[in-house]
Write a protein that holds these residues in place. Structure first.
Motif, PDB file in Angstrom:
ATOM      1  N   GLN A 143       4.043 -94.178  94.697  1.00 26.96           N
ATOM      2  CA  GLN A 143       4.226 -94.445  93.271  1.00 26.96           C
ATOM      3  C   GLN A 143       5.195 -95.617  93.072  1.00 26.96           C
ATOM      4  O   GLN A 143       4.931 -96.526  92.294  1.00 26.96           O
ATOM      5  N   GLN A 144       6.302 -95.585  93.772  1.00 24.54           N
ATOM      6  CA  GLN A 144       7.289 -96.659  93.627  1.00 24.54           C
ATOM      7  C   GLN A 144       6.755 -97.987  94.149  1.00 24.54           C
ATOM      8  O   GLN A 144       7.019 -99.039  93.574  1.00 24.54           O
ATOM      9  N   ALA A 192      -1.086 -92.525  95.139  1.00 26.56           N
ATOM     10  CA  ALA A 192       0.024 -91.688  94.669  1.00 26.56           C
ATOM     11  C   ALA A 192      -0.489 -90.559  93.782  1.00 26.56           C
ATOM     12  O   ALA A 192      -0.048 -89.408  93.911  1.00 26.56           O
ATOM     13  N   GLY A 193      -1.409 -90.864  92.884  1.00 21.21           N
ATOM     14  CA  GLY A 193      -1.965 -89.844  92.005  1.00 21.21           C
ATOM     15  C   GLY A 193      -2.677 -88.747  92.780  1.00 21.21           C
ATOM     16  O   GLY A 193      -2.531 -87.556  92.471  1.00 21.21           O
ATOM     17  N   MET A 250      -2.777 -93.882  88.042  1.00 25.06           N
ATOM     18  CA  MET A 250      -2.222 -92.546  88.307  1.00 25.06           C
ATOM     19  C   MET A 250      -2.666 -91.550  87.249  1.00 25.06           C
ATOM     20  O   MET A 250      -2.931 -90.389  87.553  1.00 25.06           O
ATOM     21  N   ALA A 282      -0.549 -99.610  87.161  1.00 27.29           N
ATOM     22  CA  ALA A 282      -0.233 -98.475  88.033  1.00 27.29           C
ATOM     23  C   ALA A 282      -0.277 -97.163  87.260  1.00 27.29           C
ATOM     24  O   ALA A 282      -0.826 -96.156  87.747  1.00 27.29           O
ATOM     25  N   ASN A 332      -4.644 -88.373  89.074  1.00 27.11           N
ATOM     26  CA  ASN A 332      -3.962 -87.085  89.171  1.00 27.11           C
ATOM     27  C   ASN A 332      -4.743 -85.943  88.520  1.00 27.11           C
ATOM     28  O   ASN A 332      -5.033 -84.946  89.180  1.00 27.11           O
ATOM     29  N   ALA A 350      -1.313 -96.820  93.335  1.00 23.49           N
ATOM     30  CA  ALA A 350      -1.115 -95.801  92.305  1.00 23.49           C
ATOM     31  C   ALA A 350      -2.178 -94.712  92.397  1.00 23.49           C
ATOM     32  O   ALA A 350      -1.883 -93.532  92.170  1.00 23.49           O
ATOM     33  N   GLY A 355       3.703 -89.188  97.857  1.00 20.61           N
ATOM     34  CA  GLY A 355       3.333 -89.550  96.492  1.00 20.61           C
ATOM     35  C   GLY A 355       4.418 -90.354  95.797  1.00 20.61           C
ATOM     36  O   GLY A 355       4.127 -91.350  95.120  1.00 20.61           O
TER      37      GLY A 355
END
Length: 178
Positions: free
Chosen positions: A101-102, A55-56, A117, A113, A121, A52, A97
Motif C-alpha cells: 500500500q505504501q 495491497a487490496g 485498492m 492507488a 479489496n 495497490a 498489504g
C-alpha cells in the motif's frame, strides 16, 4: 449494500471451510506476488495500480484470517494460534498489504492507488466470504438490484476518480516535494 442486499442477518457463517479457504489464500498469495512483480517492472500510474491492487488483495485476505485466528483464540487459546497457519498468514498478509500500500502511494497519484485498492479489496473479500465462509449471495430481485446498484456506484466512483484533474497534473520533481 452487499450486507443489506443479501437479505439475511449479518454475523457470518459459524465455521469457515478451512481447506477451501486456505487453498484460496495460497492462490491469492500467488496473485499478490504476480501483481507486485508486474508493478515493480512498471512506472507511473500503472505501477501504482498494480501495487495497490496487490495491497487490496492482500488486505482482503487478512480479513478472513482475522476471523479464523479470532475463532481459534476464543476456542483454543493463545498456544494453539502459535501452531496454526492462519495466525502466521494474518501477520504476513497484513505486513505485505501495508508495505505494498505504501509503495503504491509513493508510486503515483493517490487517486490511482486508492481506486485500485477500493476495487480489489471488496471484490476479493466477497469471493472469500462466498467460497470460504459460505456466505449467501442475494436471492431476491430486490437483493440483486441492490447489489447491481452498489456495483454501479463503484463504477461511477472509479470513473470520477479516473477523470479527476489531480491525475492529469504531472508530478513535481522529488526535490520540490520535501
Amino acid at each position: 449494500i452487499f450486507l443489506a442486499a443479501r437479505g439475511v442477518p449479518a454475523g457470518g457463517a459459524a465455521e469457515a471451510h478451512r481447506g477451501r479457504l486456505l487453498l484460496l489464500l495460497f492462490a491469492l498469495a500467488g496473485l499478490v506476488v504476480l501483481l507486485a512483480l508486474a508493478g515493480a517492472l512498471r512506472s507511473g500510474p500503472i505501477r501504482a495500480t498494480l501495487l495497490a491492487s496487490a495491497a487490496g488483495v492482500s488486505l482482503a485476505a487478512t480479513a478472513s484470517t482475522i476471523k479464523l485466528t479470532s475463532n481459534d483464540l476464543v476456542n483454543h487459546g493463545v498456544v494453539y494460534i502459535a501452531t496454526d497457519l492462519p495466525g502466521y498468514a494474518l501477520a504476513l498478509g497484513t505486513a505485505t498489504g501495508v508495505i505494498l500500500q505504501q509503495l503504491a502511494f509513493a508510486s503515483g497519484r493517490l487517486p490511482v492507488a486508492a481506486t485500485a485498492m477500493t476495487i480489489a479489496n471488496p471484490l476479493i473479500g466477497t469471493v472469500l466470504a462466498v467460497i470460504g465462509f459460505s456466505e449467501p449471495m442475494p436471492s431476491t430481485v430486490a437483493g440483486l438490484a441492490g447489489l447491481a446498484f452498489g456495483a454501479a456506484l463503484v463504477c461511477v466512483g472509479v470513473y470520477v476518480l479516473a477523470h479527476s484533474p489531480l491525475l492529469a497534473e504531472p508530478l513535481p520533481p522529488p526535490d520540490e516535494l520535501a
